[in-house]
Write a protein that holds these residues in place. Sequence first.
Motif, short mmCIF file in Angstrom:
data_model
loop_
_atom_site.label_atom_id
_atom_site.label_comp_id
_atom_site.label_asym_id
_atom_site.label_seq_id
_atom_site.Cartn_x
_atom_site.Cartn_y
_atom_site.Cartn_z
N GLU A 1 0.83 -1.20 0.00
CA GLU A 1 0.00 0.00 0.00
C GLU A 1 0.88 1.27 0.00
O GLU A 1 0.61 2.23 -0.72
N HIS A 2 1.92 1.20 0.81
CA HIS A 2 2.86 2.32 0.90
C HIS A 2 3.45 2.62 -0.48
O HIS A 2 3.53 3.76 -0.91
N ARG A 3 3.82 1.55 -1.15
CA ARG A 3 4.40 1.67 -2.48
C ARG A 3 3.39 2.30 -3.45
O ARG A 3 3.72 3.17 -4.24
N TYR A 4 2.14 1.86 -3.34
CA TYR A 4 1.07 2.36 -4.21
C TYR A 4 0.89 3.86 -4.04
O TYR A 4 0.88 4.63 -5.00
N TRP A 5 0.75 4.31 -2.77
CA TRP A 5 0.53 5.75 -2.53
C TRP A 5 1.75 6.57 -2.90
O TRP A 5 1.65 7.71 -3.31
N TRP A 6 2.91 5.94 -2.78
CA TRP A 6 4.14 6.61 -3.18
C TRP A 6 4.13 6.90 -4.69
O TRP A 6 4.48 7.98 -5.13
N GLU A 7 3.66 5.91 -5.47
CA GLU A 7 3.51 6.07 -6.93
C GLU A 7 2.49 7.16 -7.23
O GLU A 7 2.69 7.98 -8.12
N VAL A 8 1.39 7.13 -6.48
CA VAL A 8 0.33 8.13 -6.67
C VAL A 8 0.89 9.53 -6.45
O VAL A 8 0.66 10.44 -7.26
N LEU A 9 1.65 9.68 -5.38
CA LEU A 9 2.23 11.01 -5.08
C LEU A 9 3.13 11.49 -6.21
O LEU A 9 3.20 12.66 -6.51
N LYS A 10 3.79 10.51 -6.85
CA LYS A 10 4.70 10.84 -7.92
C LYS A 10 3.95 11.24 -9.20
O LYS A 10 4.26 12.26 -9.81
N TYR A 11 2.96 10.44 -9.54
CA TYR A 11 2.31 10.63 -10.84
C TYR A 11 1.13 11.61 -10.83
O TYR A 11 0.76 12.13 -11.86
N PHE A 12 0.54 11.83 -9.68
CA PHE A 12 -0.63 12.71 -9.63
C PHE A 12 -0.32 14.04 -8.95
O PHE A 12 -1.23 14.77 -8.57
N ALA A 13 0.99 14.29 -8.78
CA ALA A 13 1.37 15.57 -8.20
C ALA A 13 0.83 16.69 -9.07
O ALA A 13 0.89 16.60 -10.31
N PRO A 14 0.25 17.73 -8.48
CA PRO A 14 -0.34 18.81 -9.27
C PRO A 14 0.70 19.48 -10.16
O PRO A 14 1.82 19.76 -9.71
N THR A 15 0.33 19.69 -11.40
CA THR A 15 1.21 20.43 -12.30
C THR A 15 1.06 21.92 -11.99
O THR A 15 0.21 22.30 -11.17
N LYS A 16 1.85 22.73 -12.68
CA LYS A 16 1.73 24.19 -12.50
C LYS A 16 0.32 24.66 -12.84
O LYS A 16 -0.27 25.48 -12.14
N GLU A 17 -0.20 24.04 -13.94
CA GLU A 17 -1.54 24.42 -14.38
C GLU A 17 -2.58 24.05 -13.33
O GLU A 17 -3.48 24.82 -13.03
N ASP A 18 -2.43 22.81 -12.80
CA ASP A 18 -3.36 22.35 -11.75
C ASP A 18 -3.33 23.32 -10.57
O ASP A 18 -4.37 23.74 -10.05
N ALA A 19 -2.09 23.63 -10.16
CA ALA A 19 -1.92 24.51 -9.01
C ALA A 19 -2.58 25.86 -9.26
O ALA A 19 -3.26 26.41 -8.39
#
Length: 187
Positions: A136-154
Amino acid sequence: MTMASYRSDDTANQIKARLTMDEVARHYGFEPNRAGFMRCPFHQGDHTASLKIYAGDRGWHCFGCNSGGSVIDFVMRLYDINFRQAVLRLDLDFGLGLSQAPQRSRAEQSAILEARRREAERRAVFEREYHEKTVEHRYWWEVLKYFAPTKEDAAAGFIHPLYAEALRRQPYLEYWLEENLGKGVIT
Ligand SMILES: [Zn+2]
Protein backbone atom coordinates in the motif's frame (compact mmCIF):
# COMPACT_ATOMS: atom_id res chain seq x y z
CA MET A 1 13.49 -35.98 50.16
CA THR A 2 12.11 -34.96 46.80
CA MET A 3 12.51 -36.79 43.52
CA ALA A 4 14.69 -34.01 42.16
CA SER A 5 17.29 -34.30 44.91
CA TYR A 6 17.31 -38.10 44.56
CA ARG A 7 18.18 -37.68 40.93
CA SER A 8 20.76 -35.02 41.72
CA ASP A 9 22.46 -37.29 44.32
CA ASP A 10 22.53 -40.09 41.83
CA THR A 11 24.05 -37.80 39.21
CA ALA A 12 26.60 -36.58 41.77
CA ASN A 13 27.70 -40.15 42.51
CA GLN A 14 28.10 -40.88 38.83
CA ILE A 15 30.13 -37.71 38.35
CA LYS A 16 32.45 -38.66 41.22
CA ALA A 17 32.85 -42.13 39.77
CA ARG A 18 33.55 -40.92 36.24
CA LEU A 19 35.71 -37.84 36.70
CA THR A 20 39.08 -37.76 38.41
CA MET A 21 40.19 -34.66 40.27
CA ASP A 22 43.19 -34.46 37.96
CA GLU A 23 41.11 -34.10 34.81
CA VAL A 24 38.71 -31.68 36.48
CA ALA A 25 41.58 -29.47 37.66
CA ARG A 26 43.16 -29.48 34.20
CA HIS A 27 39.83 -28.75 32.53
CA TYR A 28 39.49 -25.59 34.61
CA GLY A 29 43.00 -24.39 33.84
CA PHE A 30 45.16 -25.81 36.64
CA GLU A 31 48.35 -27.74 36.10
CA PRO A 32 49.06 -30.26 38.81
CA ASN A 33 52.72 -31.32 38.96
CA ARG A 34 53.92 -34.90 38.65
CA ALA A 35 53.42 -35.52 42.32
CA GLY A 36 49.81 -34.38 42.01
CA PHE A 37 50.23 -31.05 43.76
CA MET A 38 48.97 -27.70 42.52
CA ARG A 39 48.61 -24.17 43.82
CA CYS A 40 45.47 -23.79 45.87
CA PRO A 41 42.98 -21.29 44.45
CA PHE A 42 41.22 -21.08 47.83
CA HIS A 43 43.85 -19.41 49.92
CA GLN A 44 46.13 -16.48 49.26
CA GLY A 45 49.77 -16.74 48.31
CA ASP A 46 50.12 -20.49 47.89
CA HIS A 47 53.58 -20.51 46.33
CA THR A 48 54.44 -24.04 47.39
CA ALA A 49 51.57 -25.83 45.64
CA SER A 50 49.97 -27.32 48.72
CA LEU A 51 46.81 -28.69 47.16
CA LYS A 52 47.11 -32.43 46.71
CA ILE A 53 45.12 -34.25 44.08
CA TYR A 54 44.30 -37.90 44.69
CA ALA A 55 43.74 -40.61 42.15
CA GLY A 56 40.35 -42.00 41.17
CA ASP A 57 37.41 -40.66 43.11
CA ARG A 58 39.35 -39.62 46.21
CA GLY A 59 39.23 -35.91 45.43
CA TRP A 60 41.64 -33.32 46.80
CA HIS A 61 42.99 -31.79 49.97
CA CYS A 62 44.86 -28.57 50.61
CA PHE A 63 47.51 -28.76 53.32
CA GLY A 64 47.70 -24.97 53.42
CA CYS A 65 44.10 -24.07 54.25
CA ASN A 66 42.87 -27.53 55.16
CA SER A 67 40.02 -27.48 52.67
CA GLY A 68 39.20 -30.45 50.53
CA GLY A 69 36.56 -32.75 49.16
CA SER A 70 35.27 -34.18 45.92
CA VAL A 71 35.40 -32.80 42.40
CA ILE A 72 31.98 -31.30 43.11
CA ASP A 73 33.24 -29.49 46.23
CA PHE A 74 36.09 -28.12 44.14
CA VAL A 75 33.78 -26.67 41.49
CA MET A 76 31.37 -25.33 44.12
CA ARG A 77 34.17 -23.36 45.75
CA LEU A 78 35.88 -22.37 42.52
CA TYR A 79 32.76 -20.82 41.00
CA ASP A 80 30.96 -20.01 44.24
CA ILE A 81 27.93 -22.08 43.26
CA ASN A 82 25.77 -24.55 45.16
CA PHE A 83 25.88 -28.34 45.03
CA ARG A 84 23.21 -28.77 42.36
CA GLN A 85 24.72 -26.07 40.17
CA ALA A 86 28.15 -27.67 40.45
CA VAL A 87 26.74 -31.08 39.53
CA LEU A 88 25.02 -29.58 36.49
CA ARG A 89 28.10 -27.64 35.50
CA LEU A 90 30.38 -30.69 35.61
CA ASP A 91 27.83 -32.74 33.76
CA LEU A 92 27.61 -30.13 30.99
CA ASP A 93 31.29 -29.17 30.86
CA PHE A 94 32.33 -32.81 30.47
CA GLY A 95 29.39 -33.71 28.24
CA LEU A 96 28.31 -36.59 30.47
CA GLY A 97 24.62 -36.23 29.66
CA LEU A 98 23.54 -37.27 33.14
CA SER A 99 21.08 -34.50 33.97
CA GLN A 100 17.81 -35.16 32.22
CA ALA A 101 15.40 -32.36 31.52
CA PRO A 102 12.54 -32.60 34.01
CA GLN A 103 9.67 -34.74 32.79
CA ARG A 104 6.72 -32.68 31.69
CA SER A 105 3.15 -33.76 32.13
CA ARG A 106 1.00 -34.15 29.03
CA ALA A 107 -0.95 -31.04 30.04
CA GLU A 108 2.24 -28.97 30.27
CA GLN A 109 3.45 -30.44 27.00
CA SER A 110 0.29 -29.52 25.12
CA ALA A 111 0.20 -26.05 26.71
CA ILE A 112 3.71 -25.46 25.37
CA LEU A 113 2.73 -26.69 21.91
CA GLU A 114 -0.40 -24.56 21.96
CA ALA A 115 1.61 -21.46 22.91
CA ARG A 116 4.04 -22.19 20.10
CA ARG A 117 1.18 -22.59 17.62
CA ARG A 118 -0.38 -19.29 18.71
CA GLU A 119 2.96 -17.53 18.39
CA ALA A 120 3.46 -18.89 14.85
CA GLU A 121 -0.07 -17.80 13.96
CA ARG A 122 0.48 -14.34 15.42
CA ARG A 123 3.68 -14.00 13.43
CA ALA A 124 2.00 -15.13 10.20
CA VAL A 125 -0.80 -12.58 10.68
CA PHE A 126 1.75 -9.87 11.38
CA GLU A 127 3.85 -10.73 8.35
CA ARG A 128 0.79 -10.63 6.13
CA GLU A 129 -0.18 -7.23 7.52
CA TYR A 130 3.36 -5.91 7.15
CA HIS A 131 3.46 -7.07 3.55
CA GLU A 132 0.08 -5.47 2.76
CA LYS A 133 1.17 -2.18 4.33
CA THR A 134 4.38 -2.26 2.29
CA VAL A 135 2.43 -2.78 -0.92
CA GLU A 136 0.00 0.00 0.00
CA HIS A 137 2.86 2.32 0.90
CA ARG A 138 4.40 1.67 -2.48
CA TYR A 139 1.07 2.36 -4.21
CA TRP A 140 0.53 5.75 -2.53
CA TRP A 141 4.14 6.61 -3.18
CA GLU A 142 3.51 6.07 -6.93
CA VAL A 143 0.33 8.13 -6.67
CA LEU A 144 2.23 11.01 -5.08
CA LYS A 145 4.70 10.84 -7.92
CA TYR A 146 2.31 10.63 -10.84
CA PHE A 147 -0.63 12.71 -9.63
CA ALA A 148 1.37 15.57 -8.20
CA PRO A 149 -0.34 18.81 -9.27
CA THR A 150 1.21 20.43 -12.30
CA LYS A 151 1.73 24.19 -12.50
CA GLU A 152 -1.54 24.42 -14.38
CA ASP A 153 -3.36 22.35 -11.75
CA ALA A 154 -1.92 24.51 -9.01
CA ALA A 155 -2.94 27.65 -10.82
CA ALA A 156 -6.44 26.27 -11.28
CA GLY A 157 -6.55 25.10 -7.67
CA PHE A 158 -6.98 21.49 -8.79
CA ILE A 159 -5.77 18.56 -6.73
CA HIS A 160 -6.38 15.01 -7.96
CA PRO A 161 -8.49 13.12 -5.41
CA LEU A 162 -6.00 10.23 -5.42
CA TYR A 163 -3.20 12.65 -4.64
CA ALA A 164 -5.19 14.11 -1.76
CA GLU A 165 -5.87 10.63 -0.47
CA ALA A 166 -2.17 9.72 -0.74
CA LEU A 167 -1.27 12.78 1.31
CA ARG A 168 -3.58 11.53 4.06
CA ARG A 169 -2.50 7.87 3.99
CA GLN A 170 1.23 8.10 3.45
CA PRO A 171 2.37 9.59 6.77
CA TYR A 172 0.41 6.97 8.73
CA LEU A 173 1.87 4.11 6.64
CA GLU A 174 5.37 5.45 6.98
CA TYR A 175 4.94 5.72 10.71
CA TRP A 176 3.47 2.21 10.98
CA LEU A 177 6.19 0.59 8.86
CA GLU A 178 8.88 2.40 10.80
CA GLU A 179 7.39 1.34 14.11
CA ASN A 180 7.02 -2.28 13.11
CA LEU A 181 10.25 -2.69 11.21
CA GLY A 182 11.83 -5.98 12.19
CA LYS A 183 8.99 -7.03 14.48
CA GLY A 184 7.66 -10.54 14.03
CA VAL A 185 10.29 -11.48 11.51
CA ILE A 186 12.63 -12.78 14.19
CA THR A 187 12.42 -16.54 14.42
ZN1 LIG B 1 44.34 -23.95 50.25
